[in-house]
Design a protein around this motif. Structure first.
Motif, short mmCIF file in Angstrom:
data_model
loop_
_atom_site.label_atom_id
_atom_site.label_comp_id
_atom_site.label_asym_id
_atom_site.label_seq_id
_atom_site.Cartn_x
_atom_site.Cartn_y
_atom_site.Cartn_z
N ASN A 98 0.81 -1.22 0.00
CA ASN A 98 0.00 0.00 0.00
C ASN A 98 0.84 1.27 0.00
O ASN A 98 0.32 2.36 -0.21
CB ASN A 98 -0.92 0.01 1.23
N THR A 99 2.13 1.16 0.27
CA THR A 99 2.97 2.35 0.34
C THR A 99 4.16 2.24 -0.61
O THR A 99 5.13 2.98 -0.48
CB THR A 99 3.47 2.56 1.77
N TRP A 100 4.10 1.33 -1.57
CA TRP A 100 5.22 1.16 -2.50
C TRP A 100 5.44 2.40 -3.33
O TRP A 100 6.55 2.68 -3.78
CB TRP A 100 4.96 -0.03 -3.42
N PHE A 101 4.34 3.17 -3.59
CA PHE A 101 4.48 4.36 -4.44
C PHE A 101 5.34 5.42 -3.79
O PHE A 101 5.73 6.39 -4.44
CB PHE A 101 3.11 4.91 -4.82
N MET A 102 5.64 5.28 -2.49
CA MET A 102 6.57 6.18 -1.82
C MET A 102 8.00 5.67 -1.98
O MET A 102 8.94 6.45 -2.20
CB MET A 102 6.23 6.29 -0.34
N LEU A 103 8.18 4.35 -1.86
CA LEU A 103 9.53 3.78 -1.83
C LEU A 103 10.20 3.80 -3.20
O LEU A 103 11.36 4.24 -3.33
CB LEU A 103 9.48 2.35 -1.29
N LEU A 104 9.52 3.32 -4.22
CA LEU A 104 10.16 3.18 -5.53
C LEU A 104 10.62 4.53 -6.11
O LEU A 104 11.76 4.65 -6.59
CB LEU A 104 9.23 2.46 -6.49
N PRO A 105 9.78 5.56 -6.10
CA PRO A 105 10.27 6.86 -6.60
C PRO A 105 11.45 7.39 -5.79
O PRO A 105 12.36 8.01 -6.35
CB PRO A 105 9.04 7.78 -6.46
N TYR A 106 11.42 7.13 -4.49
CA TYR A 106 12.54 7.59 -3.64
C TYR A 106 13.84 6.92 -4.08
O TYR A 106 14.88 7.59 -4.20
CB TYR A 106 12.24 7.26 -2.19
N LEU A 107 13.82 5.61 -4.30
CA LEU A 107 15.03 4.91 -4.70
C LEU A 107 15.53 5.39 -6.04
O LEU A 107 16.75 5.55 -6.25
CB LEU A 107 14.77 3.39 -4.74
N LEU A 108 14.62 5.62 -6.99
CA LEU A 108 15.03 6.11 -8.30
C LEU A 108 15.65 7.50 -8.21
O LEU A 108 16.62 7.80 -8.91
CB LEU A 108 13.82 6.15 -9.25
N LYS A 109 15.09 8.33 -7.35
CA LYS A 109 15.54 9.73 -7.27
C LYS A 109 16.87 9.87 -6.54
O LYS A 109 17.69 10.72 -6.90
CB LYS A 109 14.48 10.56 -6.54
N THR A 110 17.10 9.04 -5.55
CA THR A 110 18.24 9.27 -4.66
C THR A 110 19.50 8.50 -5.04
O THR A 110 20.59 8.90 -4.62
CB THR A 110 17.87 8.92 -3.21
N HIS A 111 19.39 7.43 -5.78
CA HIS A 111 20.58 6.63 -6.07
C HIS A 111 21.18 7.05 -7.41
O HIS A 111 20.68 6.72 -8.48
CB HIS A 111 20.25 5.14 -6.04
N GLY A 112 22.29 7.78 -7.28
CA GLY A 112 22.91 8.38 -8.45
C GLY A 112 23.52 7.39 -9.42
O GLY A 112 23.75 7.75 -10.58
N PHE A 113 23.78 6.14 -9.00
CA PHE A 113 24.44 5.21 -9.92
C PHE A 113 23.55 4.90 -11.12
O PHE A 113 24.03 4.52 -12.19
CB PHE A 113 24.84 3.92 -9.21
N LEU A 114 22.22 5.09 -11.00
CA LEU A 114 21.35 4.86 -12.13
C LEU A 114 21.51 5.94 -13.20
O LEU A 114 21.13 5.74 -14.35
CB LEU A 114 19.89 4.83 -11.66
N GLN A 115 22.10 7.09 -12.80
CA GLN A 115 22.30 8.15 -13.77
C GLN A 115 23.29 7.75 -14.86
O GLN A 115 23.28 8.31 -15.96
CB GLN A 115 22.81 9.42 -13.06
N ARG A 116 24.12 6.77 -14.56
CA ARG A 116 25.08 6.30 -15.58
C ARG A 116 24.35 5.71 -16.78
O ARG A 116 24.86 5.74 -17.90
CB ARG A 116 25.99 5.23 -14.98
N TYR A 117 23.17 5.17 -16.54
CA TYR A 117 22.45 4.47 -17.60
C TYR A 117 21.29 5.27 -18.17
O TYR A 117 20.91 5.10 -19.32
CB TYR A 117 21.94 3.12 -17.08
N PHE A 118 20.68 6.14 -17.35
CA PHE A 118 19.46 6.81 -17.79
C PHE A 118 19.56 8.34 -17.83
O PHE A 118 18.78 8.99 -18.51
CB PHE A 118 18.29 6.41 -16.88
N GLY A 119 20.47 8.92 -17.07
CA GLY A 119 20.56 10.37 -17.02
C GLY A 119 19.67 10.95 -15.94
O GLY A 119 18.63 10.39 -15.60
#
Length: 343
Positions: free
Chosen positions: A108-129
């Motif tokens: 019921n609260t996944w919509f808080m966790l997943l966006p947070y992980l995408l926004k805060t973990h900079g290593f994904l910027q290597r692949y997506f910007g």
């Protein structure tokens, strides 16, 4: 057998005590009762083990395995290992708080966790910007919000209590992200600017302080530190742990400096003592806060992931209040690192 009344005065009881074990078919079987002196034998006394020491021994094995695992992870992958470890810890802690303690469905609260992980973990910027990640993160949040509202609308009897429960879950999720998950990001920031040494050194200080507080509490603890919130914590354990942490800080930093590469930092002794004082006085209150949360919800631990320690939050509660201070302290007192961030 005629019913009789037997009156025994306390001063006159001198004969060996007996107990009536059964009355059947006019037969009375009498069994001797062991006295206190007979029950407490030297062999039974030696078998009694202080439960605190037993718990301490139980915690040693898993703690050693965790430290060994971290050593091999960082030895093989370096900072990259930390970058992948942190989100795994965050997911585990989020589940422990939302599901184990608050007893709320994590879905019921996944919509808080997943966006947070995408926004805060900079290593994904290597692949997506960065721009793509920002858009994806907010899109996920918006989709999750729509899903939550639509699901709330399916309730046949939508009472104020149900709405309050929904809002409470949302607030709990936000508080978990801010108070528990966000501090983990400072490990990555510190490692990127100052090296893994300045992540491991404060973490080891917290471990030393926690271990010595337990040991001194078992041996000398008599005066409760927080009588209401955490009655098992003692003043003797708190003081003994502080003295031990400050004493070991400089030798520990010198040991790590000889075995790990790190950007040059001046006044190492001063920094070692400053971090030792902080981890001795302030860091334990992260654990006291965790104890307060568990006490409020009638829980002993956040989980059972780590035998003898409880959950991930139980093991990292003091670390979470230490990580931000280390980064801000190094920025203010050690100067900006000459090495650009690599994570």
């Amino acid at each position: 057998i005629e019913p009789t009344t037997v009156i025994v005065e306390e001063e006159e009881v001198a004969a060996p005590a007996v107990a009536v074990s059964s009355v059947a078919s006019n037969e009375i079987s009498v069994a001797p009762v062991m006295t206190q002196e007979e029950v407490t034998t030297p062999s039974s006394q030696s078998a009694v083990v202080n439960p605190k020491w037993a718990n301490f021994v139980q915690r040693v094995g898993p703690a050693a395995l965790m430290l060994a695992g971290l050593y091999f992870l960082f030895a093989k992958l370096g900072k990259e290992g930390l970058v992948w470890l942190v989100p795994l810890l965050q997911i585990g802690m989020y589940h422990e708080v939302m599901h184990n303690v608050l007893e709320l469905p994590t879905s019921n609260t996944w919509f808080m966790l997943l966006p947070y992980l995408l926004k805060t973990h900079g290593f994904l910027q290597r692949y997506f910007g960065t721009s793509t990640l920002n858009l994806s993160s907010f899109t996920l949040y918006a989709a999750g919000l729509i899903y939550a509202i639509m699901k709330l609308n399916t309730q046949e009897n939508l009472t104020p209590e149900i709405i309050q429960s929904f809002l409470g879950r949302s607030i709990a999720a936000i508080a978990t992200l801010v108070v528990i998950l966000s501090p983990c990001q400072f490990w990555i920031k510190t490692a990127g600017e100052y090296g893994l040494l300045w992540v491991l050194f404060p973490a080891l200080l917290v471990i030393i302080n926690d271990t010595m507080a337990y040991a001194f509490g078992v041996m000398l603890g008599k005066t409760p530190l927080l009588r209401v919130l955490s009655p098992k914590k003692s003043v003797e354990g708190f003081v003994g742990a502080g003295v031990s942490t400050v004493t070991l800080a400089v030798p520990l930093l010198n040991f790590l400096m000889n075995r790990m590469t790190s950007p040059k930092v001046e006044n190492l002794t001063r920094h070692a003592l400053a971090l030792a004082v902080y981890t001795s006085i302030v860091s334990p209150f992260g654990g006291y806060l965790a104890s307060t949360i568990k006490r409020a919800h009638g829980k002993k631990d956040f989980g059972n992931t780590i035998p003898g320690h409880g959950g991930i939050v139980d093991r990292l509660d003091c670390q979470l209040i230490t990580a931000p201070f280390v980064f801000y302290y190094l920025n203010a007192c050690a100067g900006a690192s000459s090495t650009p961030p690599s994570v």
